[in-house]
Design a protein around this motif. Sequence first.
Motif, short mmCIF file in Angstrom:
data_model
loop_
_atom_site.label_atom_id
_atom_site.label_comp_id
_atom_site.label_asym_id
_atom_site.label_seq_id
_atom_site.Cartn_x
_atom_site.Cartn_y
_atom_site.Cartn_z
N GLU A 71 -6.05 -28.62 -79.19
CA GLU A 71 -5.16 -29.76 -79.00
C GLU A 71 -5.86 -31.05 -79.43
O GLU A 71 -7.03 -31.25 -79.10
CB GLU A 71 -4.76 -29.89 -77.52
CG GLU A 71 -4.04 -28.70 -76.98
CD GLU A 71 -3.90 -28.78 -75.47
OE1 GLU A 71 -2.95 -29.43 -75.01
OE2 GLU A 71 -4.77 -28.21 -74.79
N GLU A 73 -5.06 -35.34 -79.52
CA GLU A 73 -4.14 -36.41 -79.15
C GLU A 73 -4.78 -37.76 -79.49
O GLU A 73 -5.98 -37.93 -79.46
CB GLU A 73 -3.76 -36.35 -77.68
CG GLU A 73 -4.87 -36.61 -76.71
CD GLU A 73 -4.40 -36.55 -75.25
OE1 GLU A 73 -3.36 -35.93 -74.96
OE2 GLU A 73 -5.10 -37.13 -74.41
N GLY A 148 -8.74 -37.65 -78.79
CA GLY A 148 -9.24 -36.61 -77.92
C GLY A 148 -9.02 -35.23 -78.53
O GLY A 148 -8.04 -35.00 -79.22
N ARG A 150 -9.71 -30.87 -77.61
CA ARG A 150 -10.20 -29.79 -76.76
C ARG A 150 -9.66 -28.46 -77.26
O ARG A 150 -8.66 -28.40 -77.98
CB ARG A 150 -9.82 -30.00 -75.30
CG ARG A 150 -8.44 -29.57 -74.94
CD ARG A 150 -8.25 -29.55 -73.45
NE ARG A 150 -6.85 -29.27 -73.17
CZ ARG A 150 -6.37 -29.07 -71.98
NH1 ARG A 150 -7.17 -29.12 -70.94
NH2 ARG A 150 -5.09 -28.82 -71.80
N SER A 175 -12.72 -22.77 -71.77
CA SER A 175 -12.19 -23.98 -72.39
C SER A 175 -13.30 -25.00 -72.56
O SER A 175 -14.35 -24.90 -71.93
CB SER A 175 -11.05 -24.58 -71.56
OG SER A 175 -11.56 -25.11 -70.36
N GLU A 177 -14.25 -29.18 -72.45
CA GLU A 177 -13.80 -30.42 -71.83
C GLU A 177 -13.12 -31.24 -72.94
O GLU A 177 -13.38 -31.04 -74.12
CB GLU A 177 -15.00 -31.20 -71.28
CG GLU A 177 -15.77 -30.50 -70.19
CD GLU A 177 -14.97 -30.35 -68.91
OE1 GLU A 177 -14.19 -31.27 -68.60
OE2 GLU A 177 -15.12 -29.33 -68.23
N TRP A 178 -12.27 -32.18 -72.54
CA TRP A 178 -11.72 -33.10 -73.53
C TRP A 178 -12.86 -33.95 -74.07
O TRP A 178 -13.64 -34.51 -73.30
CB TRP A 178 -10.69 -34.03 -72.88
CG TRP A 178 -9.31 -33.46 -72.84
CD1 TRP A 178 -8.70 -32.90 -71.76
CD2 TRP A 178 -8.36 -33.41 -73.90
NE1 TRP A 178 -7.43 -32.50 -72.09
CE2 TRP A 178 -7.20 -32.81 -73.40
CE3 TRP A 178 -8.38 -33.82 -75.23
CZ2 TRP A 178 -6.06 -32.60 -74.18
CZ3 TRP A 178 -7.25 -33.61 -76.01
CH2 TRP A 178 -6.12 -33.01 -75.48
N ARG A 180 -13.32 -37.29 -75.78
CA ARG A 180 -12.57 -38.51 -76.09
C ARG A 180 -13.52 -39.52 -76.70
O ARG A 180 -14.65 -39.66 -76.25
CB ARG A 180 -11.92 -39.08 -74.83
CG ARG A 180 -10.92 -38.11 -74.24
CD ARG A 180 -10.08 -38.74 -73.15
NE ARG A 180 -9.30 -37.77 -72.43
CZ ARG A 180 -8.17 -37.25 -72.82
NH1 ARG A 180 -7.66 -37.61 -73.98
NH2 ARG A 180 -7.52 -36.36 -72.09
#
Length: 193
Positions: A71, A73, A148, A150, A175, A177-178, A180
């Motif tokens: 993802e 963003e 961001g 991830r 997973s 971490e984001w 950013r």
Amino acid sequence: MSQRIKQFIFLCLMALSVFAGSASAEGIKIKSLELERVENDWLLNAALQIELSPGLEDAVKKGVVLYFQTEFELTRSRWYWFEEKSALAQRQTRLSYQPITQQYRISSEGFTFSAKTIAEALQAVGIIGGWRVIDNNQLDTSKSYTAGLRMTLDLSKLPKPFQVNALNNRDWNVSSEWLRFPFSPTGPNIVKQ
């Protein structure tokens, strides 16, 4: 305290540090990320390190297909309301094992790759190149943005019995971490960790 008790405590602490080190090695880490402008688009290039637990590696070898969701963003802060999401992009990468050819198969957005080992397959899953994430028309050069990224193992795509197992077993919750970072529509956007 006697010498034996001190040695026992020391050995227990050493064992705990070994287990803690191996547990932290599993998961997804973003190693580098670059957003480059090509004509009217912003393309994302990234390198992620993916390490699975032995149980997950064994499940893949036995036929369980893993789906990794990436993802991206782009947000802009607003003082009067929630952050504005200027751009959102998602992509899915599929990892499976082919017992007849004894190779791992990776597929993402029409791209297919085969690998002989799980390490090669995970390296291929973790390389993102030329992924179009932002249309330059979406940007205002006078504003500041935050980007961001991830990657997660998509548990909803697992077969139902494995979804139940994943809820009870943290080895299946893989997973990153984001990550950013400030994004500038006019300058270079490179992040290395």
